[in-house]
Write an enzyme that holds these catalytic residues in place. Structure first.
Site, PDB file in Angstrom:
ATOM      1  N   ASP A  31       0.853  -1.187   0.000  1.00 59.01           N
ATOM      2  CA  ASP A  31       0.000   0.000   0.000  1.00 59.01           C
ATOM      3  C   ASP A  31       0.895   1.246   0.000  1.00 59.01           C
ATOM      4  OD1 ASP A  31      -3.217   0.512   0.959  1.00 59.01           O
ATOM      5  OD2 ASP A  31      -1.823   2.193   1.115  1.00 59.01           O
ATOM      6  N   ILE A  32       0.500   2.258  -0.777  1.00 61.52           N
ATOM      7  CA  ILE A  32       1.297   3.479  -0.910  1.00 61.52           C
ATOM      8  C   ILE A  32       1.290   4.287   0.398  1.00 61.52           C
ATOM      9  CG2 ILE A  32      -0.502   5.079  -1.739  1.00 61.52           C
ATOM     10  CD1 ILE A  32       1.493   5.877  -3.973  1.00 61.52           C
ATOM     11  N   ASN A  88     -12.706  -3.421   2.414  1.00 64.03           N
ATOM     12  CA  ASN A  88     -13.595  -2.271   2.548  1.00 64.03           C
ATOM     13  C   ASN A  88     -14.560  -2.282   1.369  1.00 64.03           C
ATOM     14  OD1 ASN A  88     -12.254  -1.354   4.847  1.00 64.03           O
ATOM     15  ND2 ASN A  88     -10.779  -0.169   3.643  1.00 64.03           N
ATOM     16  N   GLN A  95     -14.440   2.359   1.233  1.00 66.91           N
ATOM     17  CA  GLN A  95     -13.759   1.932   0.005  1.00 66.91           C
ATOM     18  C   GLN A  95     -13.473   3.161  -0.855  1.00 66.91           C
ATOM     19  OE1 GLN A  95     -15.946  -0.863  -2.437  1.00 66.91           O
ATOM     20  NE2 GLN A  95     -14.188  -1.266  -3.761  1.00 66.91           N
ATOM     21  N   HIS A 101     -10.043  -5.444  -3.599  1.00 65.39           N
ATOM     22  CA  HIS A 101      -8.716  -5.638  -3.009  1.00 65.39           C
ATOM     23  C   HIS A 101      -8.854  -6.074  -1.575  1.00 65.39           C
ATOM     24  CE1 HIS A 101      -9.885  -1.399  -2.589  1.00 65.39           C
ATOM     25  NE2 HIS A 101      -9.247  -1.401  -1.431  1.00 65.39           N
ATOM     26  N   HIS A 103      -6.928  -5.986   1.946  1.00 65.34           N
ATOM     27  CA  HIS A 103      -5.826  -5.420   2.727  1.00 65.34           C
ATOM     28  C   HIS A 103      -5.266  -6.521   3.633  1.00 65.34           C
ATOM     29  CE1 HIS A 103      -6.834  -1.005   2.182  1.00 65.34           C
ATOM     30  NE2 HIS A 103      -8.020  -1.514   1.913  1.00 65.34           N
TER      31      HIS A 103
END
Ligand code: 5GP
Ligand code: ZN
Length: 115
Positions: A31-32, A88, A95, A101, A103
């Site tokens: 994750d960024i 999410n 979301q 996706h 997490h």
């Protein structure tokens, strides 16, 4: 596949990401904006808007996403200490990217219930 979608762009290779694991159908990347020492996103390479849409359209692919999430936990050595998997979904679920996706969050103790 839509090039308007951030995660489709990561799959295409037109948006860089730190990939930690990949199969024929699933991609896992960091994750960024990590919320935990381990924060990896596991996505189907094929575009589906959210987890429910993915599971409805292709249950086997949804299972592959979960299997890769488990592999990621092992790769980051959080499998023994524990970790959290989150999908999410929609506005109340917070979301923000509408490509399904999972997490993978770990490396610290989690709180419950989540905020
Ligand atoms: P959501 O809020 O939809 O459940 O999660 C989307 C996640 O994608 C967020 O945790 C956010 O930090 C991450 N994210 C958004 N844009 C990018 C990006 O360009 N690259 C990566 N690696 N992660 C991103
Ligand atoms: Zn997409």
């Amino acid at each position: 596949m839509s090039t308007e979608c951030l995660f489709c762009r990561i799959v295409e290779g037109t948006l860089p990401a730190t990939v930690v694991h990949e199969t024929e159908t699933v991609l896992a990347f960091r994750d960024i904006d990590p919320k935990a020492p381990t924060h990896v996103l596991v996505i189907p390479k094929e575009h589906h808007a959210d987890a429910a849409a993915l599971a409805s359209a292709d249950p086997a692919l949804a299972g592959e996403v979960l299997a890769v999430a488990g592999e990621v936990a092992k790769l980051d050595a959080v499998d023994a200490s524990g970790y959290r998997l989150v999908f999410n979904t929609g506005a109340d679920g917070q979301q923000t990217v509408f490509h399904a996706h999972c997490h993978v969050l770990g490396g610290r103790g989690m709180t419950w219930p989540p905020g």
